[in-house]
Scaffold this motif. Structure first.
Motif, PDB file in Angstrom:
ATOM      1  N   ARG A   4       0.820  -1.207   0.000  1.00 50.16           N
ATOM      2  CA  ARG A   4       0.000   0.000   0.000  1.00 50.16           C
ATOM      3  C   ARG A   4       0.855   1.258   0.000  1.00 50.16           C
ATOM      4  O   ARG A   4       1.768   1.411   0.805  1.00 50.16           O
ATOM      5  CB  ARG A   4      -0.921  -0.015   1.215  1.00 50.16           C
ATOM      6  N   ASP A  32      -4.722  11.305  -2.125  1.00 50.89           N
ATOM      7  CA  ASP A  32      -5.289  12.388  -1.337  1.00 50.89           C
ATOM      8  C   ASP A  32      -4.561  13.677  -1.702  1.00 50.89           C
ATOM      9  O   ASP A  32      -3.430  13.650  -2.189  1.00 50.89           O
ATOM     10  CB  ASP A  32      -5.135  12.104   0.165  1.00 50.89           C
ATOM     11  N   ASN A  36      -5.853  15.236   4.325  1.00 49.29           N
ATOM     12  CA  ASN A  36      -6.276  14.164   5.225  1.00 49.29           C
ATOM     13  C   ASN A  36      -5.151  13.178   5.524  1.00 49.29           C
ATOM     14  O   ASN A  36      -5.405  12.053   5.936  1.00 49.29           O
ATOM     15  CB  ASN A  36      -7.452  13.401   4.590  1.00 49.29           C
ATOM     16  N   GLN A  39      -5.039  11.373   8.993  1.00 48.48           N
ATOM     17  CA  GLN A  39      -6.166  10.464   9.182  1.00 48.48           C
ATOM     18  C   GLN A  39      -5.967   9.185   8.351  1.00 48.48           C
ATOM     19  O   GLN A  39      -6.243   8.084   8.824  1.00 48.48           O
ATOM     20  CB  GLN A  39      -7.493  11.130   8.781  1.00 48.48           C
ATOM     21  N   ILE A  40      -5.489   9.348   7.124  1.00 51.72           N
ATOM     22  CA  ILE A  40      -5.252   8.191   6.256  1.00 51.72           C
ATOM     23  C   ILE A  40      -4.161   7.304   6.842  1.00 51.72           C
ATOM     24  O   ILE A  40      -4.283   6.078   6.878  1.00 51.72           O
ATOM     25  CB  ILE A  40      -4.893   8.640   4.827  1.00 51.72           C
ATOM     26  N   LYS A  42      -3.315   7.029   9.916  1.00 51.89           N
ATOM     27  CA  LYS A  42      -3.807   6.396  11.144  1.00 51.89           C
ATOM     28  C   LYS A  42      -4.706   5.198  10.824  1.00 51.89           C
ATOM     29  O   LYS A  42      -4.677   4.185  11.523  1.00 51.89           O
ATOM     30  CB  LYS A  42      -4.570   7.428  11.984  1.00 51.89           C
ATOM     31  N   ALA A  43      -5.474   5.296   9.742  1.00 48.20           N
ATOM     32  CA  ALA A  43      -6.458   4.265   9.406  1.00 48.20           C
ATOM     33  C   ALA A  43      -5.911   3.150   8.504  1.00 48.20           C
ATOM     34  O   ALA A  43      -6.551   2.114   8.350  1.00 48.20           O
ATOM     35  CB  ALA A  43      -7.662   4.910   8.721  1.00 48.20           C
ATOM     36  N   ASN A  44      -4.736   3.362   7.907  1.00 52.68           N
ATOM     37  CA  ASN A  44      -4.205   2.407   6.943  1.00 52.68           C
ATOM     38  C   ASN A  44      -2.738   2.094   7.229  1.00 52.68           C
ATOM     39  O   ASN A  44      -2.004   2.939   7.723  1.00 52.68           O
ATOM     40  CB  ASN A  44      -4.292   2.979   5.520  1.00 52.68           C
ATOM     41  N   SER A  45      -2.352   0.919   6.836  1.00 55.20           N
ATOM     42  CA  SER A  45      -0.953   0.521   6.914  1.00 55.20           C
ATOM     43  C   SER A  45      -0.290   0.914   5.590  1.00 55.20           C
ATOM     44  O   SER A  45      -0.544   0.301   4.555  1.00 55.20           O
ATOM     45  CB  SER A  45      -0.871  -0.990   7.136  1.00 55.20           C
ATOM     46  N   THR A  73       5.352   8.663  12.218  1.00 60.01           N
ATOM     47  CA  THR A  73       5.480   8.583  10.759  1.00 60.01           C
ATOM     48  C   THR A  73       6.912   8.740  10.243  1.00 60.01           C
ATOM     49  O   THR A  73       7.140   8.626   9.042  1.00 60.01           O
ATOM     50  CB  THR A  73       4.603   9.662  10.090  1.00 60.01           C
TER      51      THR A  73
END
Length: 121
Positions: A4, A32, A36, A39-40, A42-45, A73
């Protein structure tokens, strides 16, 4: 698990082009404008970030510095991708691991992403 990538870009045609190029090598690309990004992340690996320098609302190099300064990060490889004249220096000074100069060849993108995508991710 999919490989990813997060691609920060505000040009929709460029987003589609790079996502299609990388899909040939089995990468899943989340796109994106950068607004964001946290947020991205945090929600995705995410294994790698491609970052355009000139975004409509900010500079990619500023976002890159923010990501490098954040303990959560700082480990994510970032490749700057831009037509900016001195993108090599911009990438180096912002903490990016590499750069891709626009216009680019399809294999430039695949080669650099493959080279820098973490093996153990």
């Amino acid at each position: 698990m999919d490989k990813r990538i997060l691609y920060i870009e505000d040009d929709s045609d460029m987003k589609e082009l790079v996502a299609e190029i990388l899909s040939y090598d089995a990468y899943e690309v989340i796109t994106d404008s950068g607004k964001n990004i946290f947020q991205i992340l945090k929600a995705n690996s995410i294994g790698l970030i491609l970052m355009d320098e000139k975004l409509g609302w900010c500079w990619g190099s500023d976002l890159c510095r923010e990501l490098r300064a954040n303990q959560v990060t700082t480990h994510i490889p970032i490749i700057m991708i831009s037509a900016a004249k001195e993108i090599d220096l911009i990438a180096q000074n912002s903490g990016a691991i590499d750069f891709i100069k626009k216009p680019f060849e399809m294999y430039d993108v695949i080669d650099k992403v493959t080279r820098h995508y973490p093996e153990n991710f």
